[in-house]
Design an enzyme around this catalytic site. Sequence first.
Site, mmCIF file in Angstrom:
data_model
loop_
_atom_site.group_PDB
_atom_site.id
_atom_site.type_symbol
_atom_site.label_atom_id
_atom_site.label_comp_id
_atom_site.label_asym_id
_atom_site.label_seq_id
_atom_site.Cartn_x
_atom_site.Cartn_y
_atom_site.Cartn_z
ATOM 1 N N GLN A 42 0.821 -1.209 0.000
ATOM 2 C CA GLN A 42 0.000 0.000 0.000
ATOM 3 C C GLN A 42 0.857 1.261 0.000
ATOM 4 O O GLN A 42 1.712 1.421 0.872
ATOM 5 C CB GLN A 42 -0.913 0.003 1.227
ATOM 6 C CG GLN A 42 -1.910 1.139 1.236
ATOM 7 C CD GLN A 42 -2.772 1.139 2.480
ATOM 8 O OE1 GLN A 42 -2.327 1.485 3.556
ATOM 9 N NE2 GLN A 42 -4.025 0.739 2.315
ATOM 10 N N GLY A 43 0.642 2.127 -0.950
ATOM 11 C CA GLY A 43 1.348 3.411 -1.016
ATOM 12 C C GLY A 43 0.388 4.555 -0.804
ATOM 13 O O GLY A 43 -0.006 5.232 -1.759
ATOM 14 N N GLU A 101 -15.290 -4.148 4.984
ATOM 15 C CA GLU A 101 -14.945 -4.705 6.300
ATOM 16 C C GLU A 101 -16.188 -5.197 7.024
ATOM 17 O O GLU A 101 -16.153 -6.200 7.713
ATOM 18 C CB GLU A 101 -14.266 -3.645 7.152
ATOM 19 C CG GLU A 101 -12.836 -3.398 6.764
ATOM 20 C CD GLU A 101 -12.216 -2.326 7.622
ATOM 21 O OE1 GLU A 101 -12.926 -1.745 8.459
ATOM 22 O OE2 GLU A 101 -11.018 -2.067 7.441
ATOM 23 N N SER A 134 0.245 6.602 2.765
ATOM 24 C CA SER A 134 0.854 7.613 3.635
ATOM 25 C C SER A 134 2.141 8.167 3.020
ATOM 26 O O SER A 134 2.800 7.503 2.233
ATOM 27 C CB SER A 134 1.204 7.004 4.995
ATOM 28 O OG SER A 134 0.062 6.505 5.627
ATOM 29 N N SER A 151 4.287 -1.684 4.146
ATOM 30 C CA SER A 151 4.707 -3.025 4.561
ATOM 31 C C SER A 151 4.717 -3.967 3.363
ATOM 32 O O SER A 151 3.924 -3.812 2.436
ATOM 33 C CB SER A 151 3.831 -3.579 5.674
ATOM 34 O OG SER A 151 2.597 -2.953 5.700
#
Lengths: 398, 348
Positions: free
Chosen positions: A128-129, A246, A131, A163
């Site tokens: 994930q890019g 979710e 932040s 991560s």
Amino acid sequence: MDLQDTPAEAEFRRGLRDWLGKVLPDVPSPPDPLDWPARRVHDTAWQRRLYDAGYAGVHWPREAGGQGATPAEYLIFLEETERAGAPYVGANFVGLLHAGPTIAAEGTPEQRRRWLPGILSGAEVWCQGFSEPGAGSDLAALRTRAVRDGDDYVVTGSKLWTSHAEVADWCELLVRTDATAPRHRGISWLVLPMDAPGVTVRPLRTLIGTTEFAELFLDEVRVPVANRVGAENDGWRVTMVTLSFERGTAFAGEVVACRRALAELAGLARRNGAWEDSGLRRSLGVLSARFGALWRLVQWNVSEAQGGGVPGPGASVFKLCFSEARQELYDLAAAVLGSGALVLADGADGADGADGAGDDWTAQRLQGLSYTIAAGTSQIQRNIVAQRVLGLPKPGRA
Amino acid sequence: MDFRLTDDQIALQTGLRELLEGRFGPERLRAAVAGAGSGADDDGLPLWSELSDAGLFSLRKPERSGQREGGLGLGLAEAVLAFEEVGRALVPGPLVATELATVHASLPPHRAAGLCRRQPAGRGPLLVERLPALAVLLLPDTLTGEVRSLSPSALRARGRRGVDPLTPLWEVQGPVPDGEPLPGVDAGRLWAEGTLLTAALQVGLAGRAVATAVGYAKQREQFGQPIGAFQAVQHLCADMLARTEPARAAVRAAAVGADAGVPTAELSVEIAGAKLLADQAAVRGARDCLQVHGGMGFTWEADVHLLLKRAWVYEGSFARTPESAEVLAEGLSVAGLGHGAGHGVGHL
């Protein structure tokens, strides 16, 4: 109010339990946490097993290749896999729980065909890019720029807290495509191939001493326009759509894990004598009440989501309470361990070595420091609870 | 699994809330407080007959068609929803003991009952709420499992000023007589049910504390804006809700479990957790509510003090925090731990 499984839920649980009982003895033990390629192999092999058994993407819609399970069945999946000690979602986290659902909801048929099967089968890993150094809690402040050049975007900027970047094939990337528009309206959602020229991954050493995250540097990286999911400048909305996937289940497996860890800690305290300290013993009891209630809150949120409503009293209430209870668990572990809490595992005595010292409670305690920060700090969660759940006014808007 | 309220449960909840808003609103609450301690109204239990007629105390009594004293035949799940509402409305009186005596000891309608358990040493005097107004006193002995009933007039006691103006107390002097055995009632079960219903009262009260604080924070202005726009105040309110909602979930789940026949050992842990969390939510919530009210919170007329004082009363009723914490600790069994790996795995 009914907390018992329906016949269909009971059947799903039984089938899953049987299958877990059969396959888990063959699953290799987890690799060295510092060995990223081995972790990828371990995590994706588990995903492949789920895929072959028809448990991949349990909560994804059928048309996206998932199982179309109800939120309650997905909760059973999370509960049973965690209870049985199955491998954690690990390297498949971003693909299965974020990028995949986003593409399923907002992607074109071509984009779904291209990316969803690889996520479900464990063939491809995502990171994930979102932040950036200047865009943390205030994500909409992101500045990584994407400039249109023919059929490509040329992307320049940097991302943080990525991560699994070292072993990822793809990155879900938020970029600014219109610097003049209001902040939330100039953002687009791109799929970045991690092997593109101009992508540099630099591991970031956390306070644990390991490299859990990475920084991502993008220097005029060309990303095909065809890799944009959703309309140009509509990326903020595209990102938020995923949250509806979710359906109250976020961190549900972790609640199960924490309850088990607390029972282990109580066992350790009984063995090493810390149990005789009534203050400590009662603190363990109080924490047990909190985790028990949080599990009920999950069941409530999932029930509301299943009925098509807003998830219970709000995911933010749950996230806030759970992050703090989780940290408290490891603080109590330190109290049980006494001076042993100052010793990290060195491999000599193994994770299950001499009672206390050498165990991984201290590493977990360090890891736990991130819980009130990651996925929305506790301060941001309180803002959300106050402003969106309780309806208090936004600051400075009198 | 569907943890949402059923339509009937929602109807019960809203019906009772509307009744209480109509009959025990701010004016009536203040009038009750003003009348308390004047000597005139010490025995009076506001709303008692109305609540009795509405079925609050006989919700769980089996239905017996054609008979005068039949109940509604509902479960603890419905009872905790009802008690949340009564707790929220700050209705005074021995609500829980009266419910227990109605269900287990055939207390007739419109009457009130009390309950006392022998105090271990070091826990202060033995206090009974509104002794002269009681028709019967239940004496559960959780060691032997026996419950006995006693006529209140058999107790020697002197009236004390209660910290909660609507909870007058009598201090028992000398030994408690044995009373008559109440066959077929298990003291442990009675105590557990009373603990759970008290927790439901606390959850209702905690919810009122959140609503009261938020309402005041939206309306009170300082520095040119509502104080609720300041994050320092917002975070107090957020924490109040974050304590209340898990407690509410715990209380309701324990009641559902009791109705579904969850084994006693497991149930007692659930109920202990529910009471402990509900006590925290109510007591800390009422204090935070007082804090949000600033100087007004310290006054008699702001009503906030009534929330805190009642929360203290309920905190001291049935299982208290140390007792609950011990039950919970004992419940952390060493058996059946499963695999050691995988706990607390973090992710972003």
